[in-house]
Design a protein around this motif. Sequence first.
Motif, PDB file in Angstrom:
ATOM      1  N   GLY A   3       0.804  -1.228   0.000  1.00  0.00           N
ATOM      2  CA  GLY A   3       0.000   0.000   0.000  1.00  0.00           C
ATOM      3  C   GLY A   3       0.833   1.272   0.000  1.00  0.00           C
ATOM      4  O   GLY A   3       0.295   2.364   0.195  1.00  0.00           O
ATOM      5  N   GLU A   4       2.121   1.147  -0.247  1.00  0.00           N
ATOM      6  CA  GLU A   4       2.984   2.321  -0.179  1.00  0.00           C
ATOM      7  C   GLU A   4       3.577   2.648  -1.557  1.00  0.00           C
ATOM      8  O   GLU A   4       3.518   1.842  -2.485  1.00  0.00           O
ATOM      9  CB  GLU A   4       4.124   2.081   0.812  1.00  0.00           C
ATOM     10  CG  GLU A   4       3.633   1.952   2.241  1.00  0.00           C
ATOM     11  CD  GLU A   4       4.763   1.700   3.240  1.00  0.00           C
ATOM     12  OE1 GLU A   4       4.523   1.929   4.434  1.00  0.00           O
ATOM     13  OE2 GLU A   4       5.869   1.272   2.841  1.00  0.00           O
ATOM     14  N   THR A  13       6.173  -0.705  10.616  1.00  0.00           N
ATOM     15  CA  THR A  13       6.322   0.698  11.050  1.00  0.00           C
ATOM     16  C   THR A  13       7.601   0.901  11.864  1.00  0.00           C
ATOM     17  O   THR A  13       8.025   2.039  12.051  1.00  0.00           O
ATOM     18  CB  THR A  13       5.110   1.191  11.866  1.00  0.00           C
ATOM     19  OG1 THR A  13       5.007   0.405  13.061  1.00  0.00           O
ATOM     20  CG2 THR A  13       3.829   1.128  11.067  1.00  0.00           C
ATOM     21  N   THR A  54       5.690   1.147  -6.600  1.00  0.00           N
ATOM     22  CA  THR A  54       4.527   0.983  -5.720  1.00  0.00           C
ATOM     23  C   THR A  54       4.615  -0.389  -5.061  1.00  0.00           C
ATOM     24  O   THR A  54       5.136  -1.344  -5.645  1.00  0.00           O
ATOM     25  CB  THR A  54       3.204   1.085  -6.517  1.00  0.00           C
ATOM     26  OG1 THR A  54       3.246   0.143  -7.588  1.00  0.00           O
ATOM     27  CG2 THR A  54       2.997   2.482  -7.067  1.00  0.00           C
ATOM     28  N   SER A 105      -1.511  10.428   7.104  1.00  0.00           N
ATOM     29  CA  SER A 105      -1.166   9.011   7.203  1.00  0.00           C
ATOM     30  C   SER A 105      -2.104   8.352   8.219  1.00  0.00           C
ATOM     31  O   SER A 105      -2.168   8.781   9.367  1.00  0.00           O
ATOM     32  CB  SER A 105       0.288   8.873   7.668  1.00  0.00           C
ATOM     33  OG  SER A 105       0.560   7.546   8.039  1.00  0.00           O
ATOM     34  N   GLU A 129      -4.125   4.388   9.403  1.00  0.00           N
ATOM     35  CA  GLU A 129      -4.113   2.928   9.265  1.00  0.00           C
ATOM     36  C   GLU A 129      -5.505   2.397   8.912  1.00  0.00           C
ATOM     37  O   GLU A 129      -5.643   1.384   8.243  1.00  0.00           O
ATOM     38  CB  GLU A 129      -3.611   2.281  10.566  1.00  0.00           C
ATOM     39  CG  GLU A 129      -2.295   2.869  11.101  1.00  0.00           C
ATOM     40  CD  GLU A 129      -1.120   2.765  10.138  1.00  0.00           C
ATOM     41  OE1 GLU A 129      -1.018   1.748   9.438  1.00  0.00           O
ATOM     42  OE2 GLU A 129      -0.311   3.720  10.091  1.00  0.00           O
ATOM     43  N   TRP A 155       2.332  12.888   7.980  1.00  0.00           N
ATOM     44  CA  TRP A 155       3.529  12.383   7.286  1.00  0.00           C
ATOM     45  C   TRP A 155       4.640  13.446   7.316  1.00  0.00           C
ATOM     46  O   TRP A 155       4.392  14.614   7.058  1.00  0.00           O
ATOM     47  CB  TRP A 155       3.140  12.028   5.847  1.00  0.00           C
ATOM     48  CG  TRP A 155       4.269  11.909   4.873  1.00  0.00           C
ATOM     49  CD1 TRP A 155       5.216  10.941   4.842  1.00  0.00           C
ATOM     50  CD2 TRP A 155       4.549  12.790   3.778  1.00  0.00           C
ATOM     51  NE1 TRP A 155       6.071  11.166   3.791  1.00  0.00           N
ATOM     52  CE2 TRP A 155       5.693  12.290   3.125  1.00  0.00           C
ATOM     53  CE3 TRP A 155       3.936  13.957   3.289  1.00  0.00           C
ATOM     54  CZ2 TRP A 155       6.250  12.916   2.003  1.00  0.00           C
ATOM     55  CZ3 TRP A 155       4.480  14.575   2.186  1.00  0.00           C
ATOM     56  CH2 TRP A 155       5.625  14.054   1.556  1.00  0.00           C
ATOM     57  N   THR A 167       5.647  10.890  11.169  1.00  0.00           N
ATOM     58  CA  THR A 167       6.241   9.704  10.531  1.00  0.00           C
ATOM     59  C   THR A 167       7.577  10.127   9.934  1.00  0.00           C
ATOM     60  O   THR A 167       7.856  11.318   9.771  1.00  0.00           O
ATOM     61  CB  THR A 167       5.376   9.148   9.375  1.00  0.00           C
ATOM     62  OG1 THR A 167       5.557   9.976   8.215  1.00  0.00           O
ATOM     63  CG2 THR A 167       3.909   9.096   9.736  1.00  0.00           C
ATOM     64  N   LYS A 200       2.108   6.556   1.873  1.00  0.00           N
ATOM     65  CA  LYS A 200       1.059   5.572   1.615  1.00  0.00           C
ATOM     66  C   LYS A 200       0.409   5.984   0.290  1.00  0.00           C
ATOM     67  O   LYS A 200       0.238   7.185   0.035  1.00  0.00           O
ATOM     68  CB  LYS A 200       0.042   5.595   2.753  1.00  0.00           C
ATOM     69  CG  LYS A 200       0.619   5.020   4.043  1.00  0.00           C
ATOM     70  CD  LYS A 200      -0.424   4.985   5.132  1.00  0.00           C
ATOM     71  CE  LYS A 200       0.191   4.576   6.453  1.00  0.00           C
ATOM     72  NZ  LYS A 200       0.101   3.133   6.709  1.00  0.00           N
ATOM     73  N   SER A 201       0.031   5.021  -0.531  1.00  0.00           N
ATOM     74  CA  SER A 201      -0.446   5.390  -1.872  1.00  0.00           C
ATOM     75  C   SER A 201      -1.724   6.226  -1.789  1.00  0.00           C
ATOM     76  O   SER A 201      -2.015   7.003  -2.691  1.00  0.00           O
ATOM     77  CB  SER A 201      -0.670   4.150  -2.736  1.00  0.00           C
ATOM     78  OG  SER A 201      -1.753   3.426  -2.234  1.00  0.00           O
ATOM     79  N   ASN A 202      -2.478   6.093  -0.669  1.00  0.00           N
ATOM     80  CA  ASN A 202      -3.690   6.905  -0.543  1.00  0.00           C
ATOM     81  C   ASN A 202      -3.391   8.383  -0.337  1.00  0.00           C
ATOM     82  O   ASN A 202      -4.301   9.209  -0.375  1.00  0.00           O
ATOM     83  CB  ASN A 202      -4.547   6.404   0.629  1.00  0.00           C
ATOM     84  CG  ASN A 202      -5.177   5.070   0.329  1.00  0.00           C
ATOM     85  OD1 ASN A 202      -5.227   4.663  -0.826  1.00  0.00           O
ATOM     86  ND2 ASN A 202      -5.644   4.381   1.353  1.00  0.00           N
ATOM     87  N   GLN A 203      -2.134   8.717  -0.107  1.00  0.00           N
ATOM     88  CA  GLN A 203      -1.761  10.131  -0.014  1.00  0.00           C
ATOM     89  C   GLN A 203      -1.580  10.772  -1.394  1.00  0.00           C
ATOM     90  O   GLN A 203      -1.484  11.991  -1.500  1.00  0.00           O
ATOM     91  CB  GLN A 203      -0.428  10.287   0.742  1.00  0.00           C
ATOM     92  CG  GLN A 203      -0.484   9.977   2.222  1.00  0.00           C
ATOM     93  CD  GLN A 203       0.917  10.033   2.827  1.00  0.00           C
ATOM     94  OE1 GLN A 203       1.404   9.030   3.342  1.00  0.00           O
ATOM     95  NE2 GLN A 203       1.566  11.172   2.765  1.00  0.00           N
TER      96      GLN A 203
END
Length: 445
Positions: A67-68, A107, A128, A147, A149, A168, A172, A184-187
């Motif tokens: 997911g990163e 983490t 990715t 960021s 979870e 982030w 982090t 994280k790819s959702n960022q």
Amino acid sequence: MKEILDAIQSPDSSSADFAALPLPDSYRAITVHKDETEMFAGLTTRDKDPRKSIHLDDVPVPELGPGEALVAVMASSVNYNSVWTSIFEPLPTFGFLERYGKLSELTKRHDLPYHIIGSDLAGVVLRTGPGVNAWRPGDEVVAHCLSVELESSDGHNDTMLDPEQRIWGFETNFGGLAEIALVKSNQLMPKPDHLSWEEAAAPGLVNSTAYRQLVSRNGAGMKQGDNVLIWGASGGLGSYATQFALAGGANPICVVSSEQKAGICRAMGAEAIIDRTAEDYKFWKDEHTQDPKEWKRFGKRIRELTGGEDVDIVFEHPGRETFGASVYVTRKGGTIVTCASTSGYNHEYDNRYLWMSLKRIIGSHFANYREAWEANRLIAKGKIHPTLSKVYSLEETGQAAYDVHRNLHQGKVGVLCLAPEEGMGVRDHDKRAQHIDAINRFRNI
Ligand SMILES: C/C=C/C(=O)SCCNC(=O)CCNC(=O)[C@H](O)C(C)(C)COP(=O)(O)OP(=O)(O)OC[C@H]1O[C@@H](n2cnc3c(N)ncnc32)[C@H](O)[C@@H]1OP(=O)(O)O
Ligand SMILES: NC(=O)C1=CN([C@@H]2O[C@H](COP(=O)(O)OP(=O)(O)OC[C@H]3O[C@@H](n4cnc5c(N)ncnc54)[C@H](OP(=O)(O)O)[C@@H]3O)[C@@H](O)[C@H]2O)C=CC1
């Protein structure tokens, strides 16, 4: 790193070319060091100098998890959270990294004796991790700094409410003030194609924060015609709040500290401007005692500018120094929305003016996934513009953070990471031409 830069600069590079590029073992990154967190002991906040604590180090590329994404960072920007990190206030950020490191095997990577800081980036996806389908190597992106979870239902309605919510590059590791960043790819969000790398990297954090704080129903829920008092209206947050107020049909009352900054607000289209230095407001008689007469003088000035109306919303972030005045000048039933406390986090205000006049104080922090996306969409559509003033090299990041700490800057301060010069990365020149004056409004002032 040269191969990566060449691929980014070549119009012919395909996603497969990027995927085939070897990753370097290490990269240059802006860090603070765990063994230096006491270096400013005994100094006042003002005297703590980011130029002394900020380092440019060669660091290993972190392992990529599910997911990163690893991103080649072309440009980043300085946010005030990096100022806080670099002066180790209100607390050293290494505690955040230690706590995050305890969450899982993966983490653990974040808990290091150095912290790579920075919460904005514009760049190109290099790799990715498993489970990432929406983004591919070669995609041109910006990243927001939320960021999460999302293993707890607490954050499923509003991702900012996730118990493991982190910023982030602040809470982090592997942040954006570097040649490579881990997110994280959702960022990830599409890079606005009419902007250069450094322009695209400038709005992210502050634009998203101002969007939630002022526009979103999770914040003040601003509506047409609202009078909005904006502290620091030409600063990082304020320069976006002012644009949101104007674009949303509200009436910003901009507070700034110089005639030059007043001029910037006028150039953005604001008419009601208060120069707090020229008018010399002294909300505090001494360290412990506020002066309600000064709150009233400030309120009278606002009424002069609005034709007798009080403000529906106060966009708060200076904190202790201004909060009493902010609560006082808010209209009956109005909202004080706060996201920070630059001048001190122990606020004092006269609660009678809150409850008797049915006012509300709302706490707001960054933006959820959706809000960050919506805020970026407005940049991409040319409805809201970057407020980039000055651009530094990665080597000069300490000076850039010093400028922001000492309030010597305007709008946003950019940092070139891999981009060899300013002005690169523009893909839609026609759209840019339509907005060029607004894009350049803060440049070199
Ligand atoms: C996007 C950009 C943003 C910005 O720029 S924002 C500006 C920069 N940011 C800051 O200045 C904020 C920096 N962060 C902080 O100062 C601290 O981060 C906080 C004050 C926000 C929080 O401090 P902490 O020490 O993490 O929280 P605690 O609640 O004091 O301590 C945690 C322990 O306290 C327990 N606890 C929490 N709530 C309660 C409760 N209601 N009753 C009893 N205990 C509680 C927890 O569980 C945990 O415990 P256990 O240590 O054992 O894990
Ligand atoms: N919770 C969150 O999600 C976020 C919080 N923040 C926090 O918000 C704060 C501001 O960030 P940002 O806008 O980027 O910073 P900037 O320094 O770019 O802008 C802040 C502006 O506020 C004004 N200001 C500063 N101190 C005072 C004071 N004592 N009284 C009145 N006005 C003051 C100044 O404008 P002038 O001199 O013209 O009046 C300054 O330019 C920081 O503490 C930051 O950490 C930022 C982003 C997100």
